[in-house]
Design a protein around this motif. Structure first.
Motif, PDB file in Angstrom:
ATOM      1  N   THR A  83     -71.157  47.213  94.687  1.00  0.00           N
ATOM      2  CA  THR A  83     -70.429  47.421  93.436  1.00  0.00           C
ATOM      3  C   THR A  83     -68.950  47.053  93.593  1.00  0.00           C
ATOM      4  N   LEU A  84     -68.403  47.202  94.794  1.00  0.00           N
ATOM      5  CA  LEU A  84     -67.042  46.734  95.045  1.00  0.00           C
ATOM      6  C   LEU A  84     -66.950  45.228  94.847  1.00  0.00           C
ATOM      7  N   ALA A  85     -67.917  44.491  95.401  1.00  0.00           N
ATOM      8  CA  ALA A  85     -67.934  43.035  95.244  1.00  0.00           C
ATOM      9  C   ALA A  85     -68.117  42.653  93.784  1.00  0.00           C
ATOM     10  N   LEU A  86     -68.990  43.360  93.082  1.00  0.00           N
ATOM     11  CA  LEU A  86     -69.192  43.067  91.664  1.00  0.00           C
ATOM     12  C   LEU A  86     -67.948  43.401  90.857  1.00  0.00           C
ATOM     13  N   GLY A  87     -67.240  44.455  91.269  1.00  0.00           N
ATOM     14  CA  GLY A  87     -65.993  44.800  90.596  1.00  0.00           C
ATOM     15  C   GLY A  87     -64.922  43.738  90.766  1.00  0.00           C
ATOM     16  N   VAL A  88     -64.918  43.062  91.922  1.00  0.00           N
ATOM     17  CA  VAL A  88     -63.971  41.961  92.126  1.00  0.00           C
ATOM     18  C   VAL A  88     -64.230  40.868  91.098  1.00  0.00           C
ATOM     19  N   LEU A  89     -65.502  40.533  90.886  1.00  0.00           N
ATOM     20  CA  LEU A  89     -65.838  39.467  89.950  1.00  0.00           C
ATOM     21  C   LEU A  89     -65.589  39.888  88.506  1.00  0.00           C
ATOM     22  N   VAL A  90     -66.072  41.068  88.131  1.00  0.00           N
ATOM     23  CA  VAL A  90     -66.010  41.488  86.731  1.00  0.00           C
ATOM     24  C   VAL A  90     -64.626  42.023  86.372  1.00  0.00           C
ATOM     25  N   ALA A 102     -71.718  27.140  88.211  1.00  0.00           N
ATOM     26  CA  ALA A 102     -71.534  28.043  87.069  1.00  0.00           C
ATOM     27  C   ALA A 102     -70.081  28.452  86.852  1.00  0.00           C
ATOM     28  N   LEU A 103     -69.153  27.955  87.679  1.00  0.00           N
ATOM     29  CA  LEU A 103     -67.774  28.401  87.578  1.00  0.00           C
ATOM     30  C   LEU A 103     -67.086  27.944  86.299  1.00  0.00           C
ATOM     31  N   ARG A 104     -67.576  26.917  85.666  1.00  0.00           N
ATOM     32  CA  ARG A 104     -66.979  26.453  84.413  1.00  0.00           C
ATOM     33  C   ARG A 104     -67.455  27.269  83.214  1.00  0.00           C
ATOM     34  N   LEU A 105     -68.377  28.184  83.444  1.00  0.00           N
ATOM     35  CA  LEU A 105     -68.906  29.004  82.360  1.00  0.00           C
ATOM     36  C   LEU A 105     -68.267  30.381  82.383  1.00  0.00           C
ATOM     37  N   ARG A 106     -68.292  31.053  81.246  1.00  0.00           N
ATOM     38  CA  ARG A 106     -67.766  32.405  81.150  1.00  0.00           C
ATOM     39  C   ARG A 106     -68.656  33.227  80.227  1.00  0.00           C
ATOM     40  N   GLY A 107     -68.465  34.547  80.284  1.00  0.00           N
ATOM     41  CA  GLY A 107     -69.125  35.441  79.351  1.00  0.00           C
ATOM     42  C   GLY A 107     -70.629  35.420  79.451  1.00  0.00           C
ATOM     43  N   LEU A 108     -71.276  35.352  78.285  1.00  0.00           N
ATOM     44  CA  LEU A 108     -72.725  35.437  78.217  1.00  0.00           C
ATOM     45  C   LEU A 108     -73.396  34.280  78.938  1.00  0.00           C
ATOM     46  N   TYR A 109     -72.819  33.074  78.857  1.00  0.00           N
ATOM     47  CA  TYR A 109     -73.425  31.916  79.499  1.00  0.00           C
ATOM     48  C   TYR A 109     -73.445  32.080  81.015  1.00  0.00           C
ATOM     49  N   LEU A 110     -72.347  32.571  81.579  1.00  0.00           N
ATOM     50  CA  LEU A 110     -72.299  32.811  83.019  1.00  0.00           C
ATOM     51  C   LEU A 110     -73.289  33.895  83.425  1.00  0.00           C
ATOM     52  N   ALA A 111     -73.376  34.949  82.621  1.00  0.00           N
ATOM     53  CA  ALA A 111     -74.311  36.031  82.920  1.00  0.00           C
ATOM     54  C   ALA A 111     -75.755  35.521  82.942  1.00  0.00           C
ATOM     55  N   LEU A 112     -76.117  34.683  81.966  1.00  0.00           N
ATOM     56  CA  LEU A 112     -77.479  34.154  81.905  1.00  0.00           C
ATOM     57  C   LEU A 112     -77.771  33.233  83.088  1.00  0.00           C
ATOM     58  N   ILE A 113     -76.805  32.395  83.446  1.00  0.00           N
ATOM     59  CA  ILE A 113     -77.017  31.483  84.568  1.00  0.00           C
ATOM     60  C   ILE A 113     -77.203  32.260  85.867  1.00  0.00           C
ATOM     61  N   THR A 114     -76.355  33.255  86.106  1.00  0.00           N
ATOM     62  CA  THR A 114     -76.483  34.042  87.343  1.00  0.00           C
ATOM     63  C   THR A 114     -77.768  34.847  87.350  1.00  0.00           C
ATOM     64  N   LEU A 159     -77.043  47.378  88.112  1.00  0.00           N
ATOM     65  CA  LEU A 159     -75.832  47.374  88.925  1.00  0.00           C
ATOM     66  C   LEU A 159     -74.598  47.077  88.088  1.00  0.00           C
ATOM     67  N   LEU A 160     -74.705  46.117  87.184  1.00  0.00           N
ATOM     68  CA  LEU A 160     -73.578  45.811  86.307  1.00  0.00           C
ATOM     69  C   LEU A 160     -73.260  47.005  85.413  1.00  0.00           C
ATOM     70  N   ALA A 161     -74.295  47.685  84.922  1.00  0.00           N
ATOM     71  CA  ALA A 161     -74.079  48.840  84.048  1.00  0.00           C
ATOM     72  C   ALA A 161     -73.325  49.950  84.776  1.00  0.00           C
ATOM     73  N   VAL A 162     -73.776  50.302  85.996  1.00  0.00           N
ATOM     74  CA  VAL A 162     -73.108  51.385  86.712  1.00  0.00           C
ATOM     75  C   VAL A 162     -71.712  50.967  87.172  1.00  0.00           C
ATOM     76  N   THR A 163     -71.506  49.682  87.442  1.00  0.00           N
ATOM     77  CA  THR A 163     -70.172  49.215  87.810  1.00  0.00           C
ATOM     78  C   THR A 163     -69.206  49.382  86.648  1.00  0.00           C
ATOM     79  N   LEU A 164     -69.650  49.066  85.443  1.00  0.00           N
ATOM     80  CA  LEU A 164     -68.813  49.276  84.269  1.00  0.00           C
ATOM     81  C   LEU A 164     -68.588  50.762  84.020  1.00  0.00           C
ATOM     82  N   MET A 165     -69.616  51.575  84.235  1.00  0.00           N
ATOM     83  CA  MET A 165     -69.464  53.014  84.032  1.00  0.00           C
ATOM     84  C   MET A 165     -68.503  53.614  85.046  1.00  0.00           C
ATOM     85  N   GLY A 166     -68.644  53.210  86.312  1.00  0.00           N
ATOM     86  CA  GLY A 166     -67.760  53.755  87.338  1.00  0.00           C
ATOM     87  C   GLY A 166     -66.327  53.298  87.159  1.00  0.00           C
ATOM     88  N   GLY A 167     -66.145  52.034  86.813  1.00  0.00           N
ATOM     89  CA  GLY A 167     -64.803  51.490  86.625  1.00  0.00           C
ATOM     90  C   GLY A 167     -64.654  50.180  87.364  1.00  0.00           C
TER      91      GLY A 167
END
Length: 348
Positions: A61-68, A122-134, A268-276
């Motif tokens: 979640t630390l790594a995901l927090g860096v990205l998000v 996928a680095l040229r994408l953002r938002g929903l498009y990046l989420a779908l690609i990943t 994981l994304l949900a709990v990362t957003l919930m935690g902060g």
């Protein structure tokens, strides 16, 4: 006049400005000492294993927090990256006699390269498009890992042998053979990963990430190489997740593809957003939500499936009232409550 003297002589202001930092550092030191030496004495083996998982997933979640939170890149492929790190570590642990820290480093580096190669398009994408690609990349990686299977001590490049009757467990470091000792080992590795992220946040990469998160066109206009720093963040997140996968391999002893479902990346994304996602403490809160809370409910005889509803409500609450997550909201609410309790009652 006093403010003018303080500005003119910063040495006089430094003791007062550094006192909260010293108190915070002392508090964190005492807390870590309790976690390392006091907590294993109070918990059963069931909860020690659970807290080891919390230490592992706090790195994820630390790594995901860096990205998000730091860069603004929404990734739904973190579980697949964790599986790659666990696979590499397991293969090296079976095939070589290298020290465990060296294998963790190698697992992190190999996962970093794999994460950069898969994420670069996928680095040229953002938002929903990046989420779908990943998410699709995570699904593809999960299918591949389910086909080749995790190493179980067999020969060859894959290290898998379906005819083995007695599968040997994945070895642990010699200094951390027992569950309490391995818990301490996992916590120490997690602390090192947190310090690595802190070093990035306090220096030039952190400032570049903040500029990209606020406005990528403005960051480009300021001369920031956005592609470089986004790739840097992706490499750092993949490295940390790969190291977490190596620790996970030693924690569970046996690895199976069923333990890395693609849909867990959404949770994981949900709990990362919930935690902060904007706070390093949020990674710890997210890991507790992801691992400790289900273990607690299972121990109480309550199905952990109810947490899906709780996490859904929690994400909705975060998006509407607390974008910084529980790590920011709970201390503010406690301070507000303390002020209300200290203030005298108003009489009419």
């Amino acid at each position: 006049m006093r403010d003018t003297l303080i500005r003119a002589n910063p040495r006089r202001a430094s003791p007062k400005t550094s006192r909260p930092q010293l108190i915070r550092a002392a508090t964190i030191t005492v807390l870590l000492a309790f976690v390392l030496f006091g907590l294993p004495q109070l918990l059963s083996l069931y909860y020690i294993d659970t807290m080891t998982q919390v230490a592992v997933y706090s790195m994820v979640t630390l790594a995901l927090g860096v990205l998000v939170g730091r860069v603004g890149l929404v990734s739904l492929g973190q579980v697949a990256v964790l599986a790659i790190g666990a696979w590499v570590a397991a293969r090296l642990l079976f095939a070589t006699a290298q020290p465990y820290p060296v294998i963790l480093l190698e697992a992190g580096l190999i996962t970093m390269v794999a994460g950069m190669v898969t994420g670069l398009p996928a680095l040229r994408l953002r938002g929903l498009y990046l989420a779908l690609i990943t998410l699709m990349l995570a699904g593809a990686i999960t299918v591949v890992l389910a086909t080749v299977n995790f190493p179980n001590g067999g020969h060859g490049f894959l290290g898998y042998n379906g005819s083995l009757v007695h599968i040997p467990p994945i070895r642990r470091p010699s200094v951390a053979g027992t569950d309490p000792a391995f818990f301490r080992y996992a916590v120490i590795v997690a602390i090192l990963m947190f310090l690595l992220v802190l070093a990035h946040i306090k220096t030039k990469p952190g400032r570049a990430w903040a500029a990209i998160r606020q406005s990528e066109p403005a960051a480009l206009a300021a001369g920031i190489n956005t592609t470089l720093y986004k790739l840097w963040a992706l490499a750092l997140a993949s490295f940390i997740t790969g190291v977490a996968g190596g620790v996970l391999a030693g924690a569970v002893h046996y690895l199976y593809s069923i333990g890395f479902p693609t849909q867990d990346s959404i949770t994981l994304l949900a709990v990362t957003l919930m935690g902060g996602a904007y706070s390093m403490w949020g990674a710890v809160v997210a890991a507790l939500l992801y691992q400790f809370l289900p273990a607690l409910l299972n121990n109480w005889g309550v199905s952990a499936d109810w947490l899906i509803i709780l996490f859904g409500v929690g994400v909705l609450q975060v998006l509407t009232t607390a974008p910084a997550g529980l790590a920011d909201q709970v201390p503010r609410d406690l301070k507000r409550l303390a002020r209300l309790l200290r203030s005298p009652r108003r009489t009419t």
